[in-house]
Design a protein around this motif. Structure first.
Motif, PDB file in Angstrom:
ATOM      1  N   ARG A  64      -8.020   0.127   6.600  1.00 44.85           N
ATOM      2  CA  ARG A  64      -6.975   0.684   5.735  1.00 44.85           C
ATOM      3  C   ARG A  64      -7.047   2.208   5.652  1.00 44.85           C
ATOM      4  O   ARG A  64      -6.083   2.853   5.295  1.00 44.85           O
ATOM      5  CB  ARG A  64      -7.061   0.047   4.335  1.00 44.85           C
ATOM      6  CG  ARG A  64      -6.461  -1.348   4.305  1.00 44.85           C
ATOM      7  CD  ARG A  64      -6.780  -2.089   3.030  1.00 44.85           C
ATOM      8  NE  ARG A  64      -8.177  -2.510   2.990  1.00 44.85           N
ATOM      9  CZ  ARG A  64      -8.726  -3.183   1.983  1.00 44.85           C
ATOM     10  NH1 ARG A  64      -7.995  -3.489   0.950  1.00 44.85           N
ATOM     11  NH2 ARG A  64      -9.987  -3.543   2.029  1.00 44.85           N
ATOM     12  N   HIS A  91      -5.251  -4.066  10.547  1.00 42.67           N
ATOM     13  CA  HIS A  91      -4.368  -3.705   9.438  1.00 42.67           C
ATOM     14  C   HIS A  91      -3.161  -2.913   9.959  1.00 42.67           C
ATOM     15  O   HIS A  91      -2.032  -3.121   9.531  1.00 42.67           O
ATOM     16  CB  HIS A  91      -5.132  -2.909   8.392  1.00 42.67           C
ATOM     17  CG  HIS A  91      -4.269  -2.420   7.298  1.00 42.67           C
ATOM     18  ND1 HIS A  91      -3.613  -3.276   6.435  1.00 42.67           N
ATOM     19  CD2 HIS A  91      -3.904  -1.171   6.928  1.00 42.67           C
ATOM     20  CE1 HIS A  91      -2.899  -2.572   5.592  1.00 42.67           C
ATOM     21  NE2 HIS A  91      -3.058  -1.298   5.864  1.00 42.67           N
ATOM     22  N   ASP A 114       5.166  -6.610   0.735  1.00 42.83           N
ATOM     23  CA  ASP A 114       5.488  -5.182   0.620  1.00 42.83           C
ATOM     24  C   ASP A 114       6.146  -4.729   1.920  1.00 42.83           C
ATOM     25  O   ASP A 114       6.179  -5.477   2.906  1.00 42.83           O
ATOM     26  CB  ASP A 114       4.240  -4.337   0.283  1.00 42.83           C
ATOM     27  CG  ASP A 114       3.097  -4.560   1.253  1.00 42.83           C
ATOM     28  OD1 ASP A 114       3.363  -4.837   2.440  1.00 42.83           O
ATOM     29  OD2 ASP A 114       1.929  -4.450   0.834  1.00 42.83           O
ATOM     30  N   ASP A 148       0.524 -11.951   4.421  1.00 44.06           N
ATOM     31  CA  ASP A 148      -0.045 -10.601   4.448  1.00 44.06           C
ATOM     32  C   ASP A 148      -1.152 -10.569   5.496  1.00 44.06           C
ATOM     33  O   ASP A 148      -1.619 -11.620   5.945  1.00 44.06           O
ATOM     34  CB  ASP A 148      -0.615 -10.235   3.064  1.00 44.06           C
ATOM     35  CG  ASP A 148      -0.485  -8.756   2.762  1.00 44.06           C
ATOM     36  OD1 ASP A 148      -0.296  -7.969   3.710  1.00 44.06           O
ATOM     37  OD2 ASP A 148      -0.589  -8.376   1.580  1.00 44.06           O
ATOM     38  N   ASP A 149      -1.593  -9.372   5.870  1.00 42.40           N
ATOM     39  CA  ASP A 149      -2.702  -9.330   6.846  1.00 42.40           C
ATOM     40  C   ASP A 149      -4.023  -9.652   6.159  1.00 42.40           C
ATOM     41  O   ASP A 149      -4.891 -10.289   6.746  1.00 42.40           O
ATOM     42  CB  ASP A 149      -2.765  -7.982   7.585  1.00 42.40           C
ATOM     43  CG  ASP A 149      -3.019  -6.801   6.665  1.00 42.40           C
ATOM     44  OD1 ASP A 149      -2.490  -6.806   5.535  1.00 42.40           O
ATOM     45  OD2 ASP A 149      -3.752  -5.881   7.053  1.00 42.40           O
ATOM     46  N   LEU A 150      -4.172  -9.229   4.893  1.00 40.45           N
ATOM     47  CA  LEU A 150      -5.416  -9.535   4.186  1.00 40.45           C
ATOM     48  C   LEU A 150      -5.175  -9.680   2.691  1.00 40.45           C
ATOM     49  O   LEU A 150      -4.216  -9.141   2.136  1.00 40.45           O
ATOM     50  CB  LEU A 150      -6.474  -8.461   4.470  1.00 40.45           C
ATOM     51  CG  LEU A 150      -6.257  -7.037   3.988  1.00 40.45           C
ATOM     52  CD1 LEU A 150      -6.819  -6.834   2.596  1.00 40.45           C
ATOM     53  CD2 LEU A 150      -6.956  -6.076   4.934  1.00 40.45           C
ATOM     54  N   ILE A 151      -6.068 -10.430   2.069  1.00 42.24           N
ATOM     55  CA  ILE A 151      -6.058 -10.524   0.604  1.00 42.24           C
ATOM     56  C   ILE A 151      -7.380  -9.945   0.138  1.00 42.24           C
ATOM     57  O   ILE A 151      -8.446 -10.440   0.509  1.00 42.24           O
ATOM     58  CB  ILE A 151      -5.946 -11.987   0.122  1.00 42.24           C
ATOM     59  CG1 ILE A 151      -4.664 -12.634   0.659  1.00 42.24           C
ATOM     60  CG2 ILE A 151      -5.979 -12.040  -1.410  1.00 42.24           C
ATOM     61  CD1 ILE A 151      -4.549 -14.129   0.348  1.00 42.24           C
ATOM     62  N   SER A 152      -7.326  -8.864  -0.622  1.00 40.68           N
ATOM     63  CA  SER A 152      -8.558  -8.261  -1.130  1.00 40.68           C
ATOM     64  C   SER A 152      -8.686  -8.593  -2.619  1.00 40.68           C
ATOM     65  O   SER A 152      -9.224  -9.631  -2.984  1.00 40.68           O
ATOM     66  CB  SER A 152      -8.561  -6.758  -0.872  1.00 40.68           C
ATOM     67  OG  SER A 152      -9.763  -6.203  -1.355  1.00 40.68           O
ATOM     68  N   THR A 153      -8.159  -7.761  -3.503  1.00 37.44           N
ATOM     69  CA  THR A 153      -8.222  -8.086  -4.942  1.00 37.44           C
ATOM     70  C   THR A 153      -7.266  -9.221  -5.293  1.00 37.44           C
ATOM     71  O   THR A 153      -7.390  -9.818  -6.362  1.00 37.44           O
ATOM     72  CB  THR A 153      -7.831  -6.865  -5.787  1.00 37.44           C
ATOM     73  OG1 THR A 153      -6.460  -6.532  -5.482  1.00 37.44           O
ATOM     74  CG2 THR A 153      -8.730  -5.673  -5.512  1.00 37.44           C
ATOM     75  N   GLY A 154      -6.320  -9.480  -4.431  1.00 39.14           N
ATOM     76  CA  GLY A 154      -5.310 -10.510  -4.715  1.00 39.14           C
ATOM     77  C   GLY A 154      -4.116  -9.940  -5.470  1.00 39.14           C
ATOM     78  O   GLY A 154      -3.128 -10.639  -5.689  1.00 39.14           O
ATOM     79  N   GLY A 155      -4.191  -8.663  -5.859  1.00 40.72           N
ATOM     80  CA  GLY A 155      -3.131  -8.042  -6.666  1.00 40.72           C
ATOM     81  C   GLY A 155      -1.757  -8.118  -6.003  1.00 40.72           C
ATOM     82  O   GLY A 155      -0.780  -8.515  -6.644  1.00 40.72           O
ATOM     83  N   THR A 156      -1.700  -7.750  -4.744  1.00 40.99           N
ATOM     84  CA  THR A 156      -0.405  -7.705  -4.043  1.00 40.99           C
ATOM     85  C   THR A 156       0.239  -9.094  -3.999  1.00 40.99           C
ATOM     86  O   THR A 156       1.411  -9.272  -4.347  1.00 40.99           O
ATOM     87  CB  THR A 156      -0.627  -7.190  -2.594  1.00 40.99           C
ATOM     88  OG1 THR A 156      -1.333  -5.945  -2.662  1.00 40.99           O
ATOM     89  CG2 THR A 156       0.676  -7.010  -1.845  1.00 40.99           C
TER      90      THR A 156
HETATM   91  C1  R5P Z   1      -1.723  -3.454   2.234  1.00 44.57           C
HETATM   92  O1  R5P Z   1      -1.159  -2.617   2.900  1.00 44.57           O
HETATM   93  C2  R5P Z   1      -2.278  -4.696   2.819  1.00 44.57           C
HETATM   94  O2  R5P Z   1      -1.432  -5.228   3.805  1.00 44.57           O
HETATM   95  C3  R5P Z   1      -2.516  -5.735   1.761  1.00 44.57           C
HETATM   96  O3  R5P Z   1      -1.299  -6.042   1.141  1.00 44.57           O
HETATM   97  C4  R5P Z   1      -3.471  -5.251   0.710  1.00 44.57           C
HETATM   98  O4  R5P Z   1      -4.545  -4.566   1.283  1.00 44.57           O
HETATM   99  C5  R5P Z   1      -3.965  -6.408  -0.105  1.00 44.57           C
HETATM  100  O5  R5P Z   1      -4.851  -5.926  -1.054  1.00 44.57           O
HETATM  101  P1  R5P Z   1      -4.979  -6.580  -2.487  1.00 44.57           P
HETATM  102  O6  R5P Z   1      -5.252  -8.056  -2.275  1.00 44.57           O
HETATM  103  O7  R5P Z   1      -6.142  -5.849  -3.098  1.00 44.57           O
HETATM  104  O8  R5P Z   1      -3.701  -6.337  -3.206  1.00 44.57           O
END
Ligand code: R5P
Length: 312
Positions: free
Chosen positions: A97, A131, A170, A219-227
């Motif tokens: 990222r 990413h 997004d 999405d490409d990844l789920i980190s905090t899950g916020g998005t």
């Molecule tokens: C953002 O550009 C990525 O594609 C993901 O949407 C984002 O990194 C997800 O992060 P989180 O789960 O923390 O919202």
């Protein structure tokens, strides 16, 4: 052209996945010791002859940064042991990222990682769903970029869901979402977040028809899950029927599992590019195995065959 033996070794970040890949390859995992000294420093030793061997080193570089250091040290050890060719297999490429200087005085850590890998002696890189695809250009060595889509697609096709809308959570996810929707024969919707004024709360707009329909947030990844959770709530507000969240990489940091559990999401599907780092993930989390795809890519690279044939 490398026609010597193939060997897959790994660090501590990707042992289960590497063992699964080796089962597909029909050979045991190469012997490499990756341990710690009493003070925490890393010790690496390749415990078999790799002279002239086509070595694949599997390590996803999620935190801590020790995982990257282990990978670099494994590459270094193989190079000093006269390996024929060294491929860094990074199912999850960490720090991706940080791929541009979008604020003053920030590090482009993805480029730094690329420099470290190349300088240390990697001859090639094999990775999954970067990413941002342009990270490929950070490397002046060949990089093979796999997509988890065939694995995810196979699963979602087997669900026989009707009236599906693929939702990009997004603007950055539109390209991936569009490709996925096309292959699933589904429609595309986009969650558009915007702040009209700096002091105003974020407004969410959904472009596309979601009411009464099955929504697949991709999405490409789920980190905090916020998005993903924010998008799911907005879809629920707009009358979506079933909501499934799906990503190539399940990073799941902080309170992600709790957040996902509480969100109006029926299922969260990821692949095993990195391990689930929690003892009790919510039952709605499903992990799809990507080891067969990786084993095919490794074999194709070894035999100098096409990788794009695996994109379908
Ligand atoms: C953002 O550009 C990525 O594609 C993901 O949407 C984002 O990194 C997800 O992060 P989180 O789960 O923390 O919202």
């Amino acid at each position: 052209m490398v026609k010597n033996r193939l060997r897959l070794i790994c660090g501590n970040a990707s042992r289960d996945l590497a063992e699964a890949v080796c089962r597909h390859l029909g050979q045991p995992l190469g012997r490499a010791e990756v341990t710690r000294f009493a003070d925490g420093e890393i010790f690496v030793q390749i415990e078999e002859n790799v002279r002239g061997v086509d070595v694949f080193i599997m390590q996803s570089t999620y935190p801590p940064a020790e995982h990257m250091m282990e990978l670099l040290m494994l590459i270094d050890a193989c190079r000093r042991a006269s390996a024929g060719r060294i491929t860094a297999v990074m199912p999850y490429f960490g720090y991706a990222r940080a791929d541009r200087k979008d604020q003053p005085r920030v590090s482009i850590a993805a480029k730094l990682c690329a420099n470290l890998l190349v300088q240390t002696g990697a001859d090639r890189v094999l990775t999954v769903d970067l990413h941002s695809p342009q990270i490929q250009g950070f490397f002046d060595i060949p990089l093979d970029h796999l997509y988890a889509a065939p694995v995810l697609m196979q699963y979602f096709t087997s669900l026989n869901m009707e009236d599906v809308v693929v939702v990009a959570p997004d603007a950055g996810g539109v390209k991936m979402g569009r490709a996925f929707a096309k292959r699933l024969g589904a429609d595309l919707a986009i969650v558009d977040k915007r702040r009209t004024r700096a002091d105003q709360a974020e407004l969410m707009n959904v472009i596309g028809e979601v009411e009464g329909r099955n929504c697949l947030i991709l999405d490409d990844l789920i980190s905090t899950g916020g998005t993903i959770c924010q998008a799911a709530r907005e879809l629920q507000r707009r009358g979506a029927r079933r909501i499934i969240a799906c990503a190539s990489h399940g990073v799941f940091s902080g309170q992600a599992f709790q957040l996902l559990d509480e969100a109006p999401i029926d299922e969260v599907t990821v692949t095993n590019t990195l391990p689930l780092r929690a003892a009790n993930p919510p039952s709605k989390v499903r992990v799809l195995d990507i080891s067969k795809l990786l084993s095919k890519a490794i074999l194709n690279i070894h035999h100098e065959e096409s990788i794009s044939s695996l994109f379908i």
